[in-house]
Motif scaffolding. Sequence first.
Motif, PDB file in Angstrom:
ATOM      1  N   ASN A 150      12.722  51.918  31.815  1.00 35.13           N
ATOM      2  CA  ASN A 150      11.735  51.341  30.871  1.00 35.13           C
ATOM      3  C   ASN A 150      10.612  50.755  31.579  1.00 35.13           C
ATOM      4  OD1 ASN A 150      11.137  50.533  28.230  1.00 35.13           O
ATOM      5  ND2 ASN A 150      12.256  48.654  28.300  1.00 35.13           N
ATOM      6  N   ALA A 151      11.264  49.774  32.793  1.00 28.11           N
ATOM      7  CA  ALA A 151      10.069  48.927  33.565  1.00 28.11           C
ATOM      8  C   ALA A 151       9.035  50.140  34.120  1.00 28.11           C
ATOM      9  CB  ALA A 151      10.892  48.258  34.584  1.00 28.11           C
ATOM     10  N   LEU A 152       9.554  51.047  34.718  1.00 26.31           N
ATOM     11  CA  LEU A 152       8.789  52.141  35.181  1.00 26.31           C
ATOM     12  C   LEU A 152       7.668  52.620  34.471  1.00 26.31           C
ATOM     13  CD1 LEU A 152       8.072  53.857  37.936  1.00 26.31           C
ATOM     14  CD2 LEU A 152       9.933  55.319  37.410  1.00 26.31           C
ATOM     15  N   VAL A 153       8.262  53.289  33.033  1.00 24.07           N
ATOM     16  CA  VAL A 153       7.340  53.566  32.190  1.00 24.07           C
ATOM     17  C   VAL A 153       6.362  52.482  31.791  1.00 24.07           C
ATOM     18  CG1 VAL A 153       7.191  54.112  29.745  1.00 24.07           C
ATOM     19  CG2 VAL A 153       8.969  55.203  31.054  1.00 24.07           C
ATOM     20  N   PHE A 154       6.668  51.302  31.648  1.00 25.95           N
ATOM     21  CA  PHE A 154       5.703  50.376  31.284  1.00 25.95           C
ATOM     22  C   PHE A 154       4.573  50.137  32.406  1.00 25.95           C
ATOM     23  CE2 PHE A 154       4.424  45.680  30.934  1.00 25.95           C
ATOM     24  CZ  PHE A 154       3.418  45.965  29.547  1.00 25.95           C
ATOM     25  N   ARG A 155       5.052  50.323  33.652  1.00 21.85           N
ATOM     26  CA  ARG A 155       4.175  50.037  34.463  1.00 21.85           C
ATOM     27  C   ARG A 155       3.141  51.112  34.758  1.00 21.85           C
ATOM     28  NH1 ARG A 155       5.193  50.951  40.685  1.00 21.85           N
ATOM     29  NH2 ARG A 155       2.911  50.490  41.289  1.00 21.85           N
ATOM     30  N   ALA A 156       3.672  52.413  34.492  1.00 17.91           N
ATOM     31  CA  ALA A 156       2.804  53.503  34.424  1.00 17.91           C
ATOM     32  C   ALA A 156       1.783  53.555  33.365  1.00 17.91           C
ATOM     33  CB  ALA A 156       3.639  54.827  34.469  1.00 17.91           C
ATOM     34  N   ALA A 157       2.508  53.106  32.007  1.00 17.78           N
ATOM     35  CA  ALA A 157       1.573  53.161  30.807  1.00 17.78           C
ATOM     36  C   ALA A 157       0.477  52.183  31.036  1.00 17.78           C
ATOM     37  CB  ALA A 157       2.539  52.878  29.552  1.00 17.78           C
ATOM     38  N   GLU A 158       0.750  50.939  31.542  1.00 17.98           N
ATOM     39  CA  GLU A 158      -0.253  49.798  31.782  1.00 17.98           C
ATOM     40  C   GLU A 158      -1.417  50.729  32.757  1.00 17.98           C
ATOM     41  OE1 GLU A 158       1.567  46.198  33.462  1.00 17.98           O
ATOM     42  OE2 GLU A 158       0.552  45.317  31.657  1.00 17.98           O
ATOM     43  N   CYS A 159      -1.140  51.414  33.772  1.00 20.96           N
ATOM     44  CA  CYS A 159      -2.025  52.047  34.452  1.00 20.96           C
ATOM     45  C   CYS A 159      -2.894  53.011  33.849  1.00 20.96           C
ATOM     46  CB  CYS A 159      -1.493  52.531  35.538  1.00 20.96           C
ATOM     47  SG  CYS A 159      -0.519  51.557  36.922  1.00 20.96           S
ATOM     48  N   VAL A 160      -2.169  53.765  33.022  1.00 21.14           N
ATOM     49  CA  VAL A 160      -3.072  54.874  32.304  1.00 21.14           C
ATOM     50  C   VAL A 160      -3.870  54.144  31.210  1.00 21.14           C
ATOM     51  CG1 VAL A 160      -2.666  56.251  30.116  1.00 21.14           C
ATOM     52  CG2 VAL A 160      -1.096  56.531  31.933  1.00 21.14           C
ATOM     53  N   GLU A 161      -3.521  53.039  30.782  1.00 21.56           N
ATOM     54  CA  GLU A 161      -4.485  52.169  29.853  1.00 21.56           C
ATOM     55  C   GLU A 161      -5.774  51.605  30.644  1.00 21.56           C
ATOM     56  OE1 GLU A 161      -3.116  51.098  26.289  1.00 21.56           O
ATOM     57  OE2 GLU A 161      -5.092  51.599  26.371  1.00 21.56           O
ATOM     58  N   ARG A 162      -5.234  51.120  31.633  1.00 17.70           N
ATOM     59  CA  ARG A 162      -6.569  50.714  32.544  1.00 17.70           C
ATOM     60  C   ARG A 162      -7.353  51.703  33.112  1.00 17.70           C
ATOM     61  NH1 ARG A 162      -2.683  46.522  34.400  1.00 17.70           N
ATOM     62  NH2 ARG A 162      -2.262  47.761  36.151  1.00 17.70           N
ATOM     63  N   GLY A 163      -6.972  52.811  33.164  1.00 14.27           N
ATOM     64  CA  GLY A 163      -7.710  53.972  33.750  1.00 14.27           C
ATOM     65  C   GLY A 163      -7.574  54.387  35.114  1.00 14.27           C
ATOM     66  N   GLU A 164      -6.550  53.773  35.641  1.00 17.29           N
ATOM     67  CA  GLU A 164      -6.228  53.753  37.228  1.00 17.29           C
ATOM     68  C   GLU A 164      -5.502  55.071  37.648  1.00 17.29           C
ATOM     69  OE1 GLU A 164      -3.707  50.367  38.026  1.00 17.29           O
ATOM     70  OE2 GLU A 164      -5.039  49.185  37.203  1.00 17.29           O
ATOM     71  N   PRO A 165      -6.026  55.750  38.588  1.00 17.99           N
ATOM     72  CA  PRO A 165      -5.335  56.858  38.855  1.00 17.99           C
ATOM     73  C   PRO A 165      -3.730  56.817  39.179  1.00 17.99           C
ATOM     74  CG  PRO A 165      -6.526  55.941  40.830  1.00 17.99           C
ATOM     75  CD  PRO A 165      -6.709  55.036  39.763  1.00 17.99           C
ATOM     76  N   ILE A 166      -2.853  57.697  38.609  1.00 18.72           N
ATOM     77  CA  ILE A 166      -1.291  57.641  38.655  1.00 18.72           C
ATOM     78  C   ILE A 166      -0.757  58.649  38.860  1.00 18.72           C
ATOM     79  CG2 ILE A 166      -1.260  55.444  37.231  1.00 18.72           C
ATOM     80  CD1 ILE A 166      -0.434  57.428  35.287  1.00 18.72           C
TER      81      ILE A 166
END
Length: 396
Positions: free
Chosen positions: A302-318
């Motif tokens: 869950n923590a990993l998903v949230f971290r990745a989802a926040e990056c998607v939201e900010r438009g960061e390369p992931i």
Amino acid sequence: MQFYAQYDRVLTAEERSFVDKARHFCAGAFSSEAHDAYMRGEPFPSDWYRRWAQEGMLGLQARREDGGHAASFLCKIRVAQEMARHSFAAAFCMNHHQGSLTRLSQTGSARQKEELLPGMLSGDILATIAMTEPGGGSDVAALTTTATPAEGGWRLNGTKAWLTNGLMVNALIVLARVEGADRGDNMASFLVRLDGASSVTRREIMVPGARSFRFAEISFEDHFVPTWALFVPPGEAFKTAMGGINAARVHVAAMCVATLEAAFAEAVAYCDRRHAFGKPLLGHQGLRWELAEVATRLEAANALVFRAAECVERGEPIVTLAAQCKTFAVDTALWGVDQCIRAMGAVGTSGAHRLSMLQAEVRMAAYGDGTNQMLLDRIGRGLAKDYPVASGFDHQ
Ligand SMILES: Cc1cc2nc3c(=O)[nH]c(=O)nc-3n(C[C@H](O)[C@H](O)[C@H](O)COP(=O)(O)OP(=O)(O)OC[C@H]3O[C@@H](n4cnc5c(N)ncnc54)[C@H](O)[C@@H]3O)c2cc1C
């Protein structure tokens, strides 16, 4: 709910209302009808697409001027999670359509929107993305479907496979090679109407336990596609298709986490009620530790998903993070649901609980949007760049 609190805290009030609406919509008849259909070996009733549309949810991320809600990525995954808690397949399929709709709203021409958008918002037109072919899925660049220029458009020839909702979609976003285009890889994508044309044939791909995906192979024989339906021009479509893959991976991972959370809650409640050797199953240390292990990995996913989802939201390369997120969430869900079933004893496998359905459905998450091998290879290729030695450390 506490488990999802970090997401819900950053949503707007309007977005939180969509999550609440999804929670209420999915509990009750939706949940029991999906499970009943699974028990009969049938797909969940298609009528639920229209009901979901009536709630305005198919256009969740579409632009407001197109009749959508312009919701954020975090909102989209939270809504999908509420559905995945009841049926992973239903959430995956509804979101597949919603993803095509969002792309049309964000990048389609006025004519394309006029032709398709109202029907897609109401659920009368269901669409999916058609890349995979019987000859291969991971190696998208090897596809062989062709679009040959013809008067007023193109003629499409080839076969697409493993199409989500393939048995009932009436529109596809088809990736094909344009003959004679001479622009890079020549791959273009087209908005293709099917509408009972004799130049289109469908064949069900039967997956026991996962019929709610309504998988099908769809073949085209000189199927006409008009000029207005060119969605992404030759030479750009492959890049565009791959551009959305990281967000799609995080999205699938988010649904896996929600499916496991629901299965886990059901298993814990049962093990608290059920007694053996004079105390609740949860009172036995051996079993309790096994479930504690599931809880721990579930929280990590869950923590990993949230971290990745926040990056998607900010438009960061992931690229790496999205691959890690999907591979870890899928494996955790597959292992975790199985542990939950085992903890409940034989009854966990039976139709008295939803866990066997959740297991059969979430197992399908291992293939779409990148298999584990492809994801691990992607992570492996970035190791030196993603994990550099900190400056100031001596190393040889
Ligand atoms: C739930 C679900 C929904 C789907 N929906 C759609 C859809 O709507 N539209 C669509 O177009 N497709 C869809 N697909 C298809 C999906 O994209 C493919 O299944 C996926 O790309 C893998 O392709 P494949 O199954 O042909 O496996 P293959 O590519 O044949 O791979 C077979 C095995 O070989 C491994 N492998 C392949 N290449 C390598 C490599 N380089 N290194 C190491 N191992 C490798 C793979 O990991 C896999 O284990 C869906 C699939 C599922 C399960």
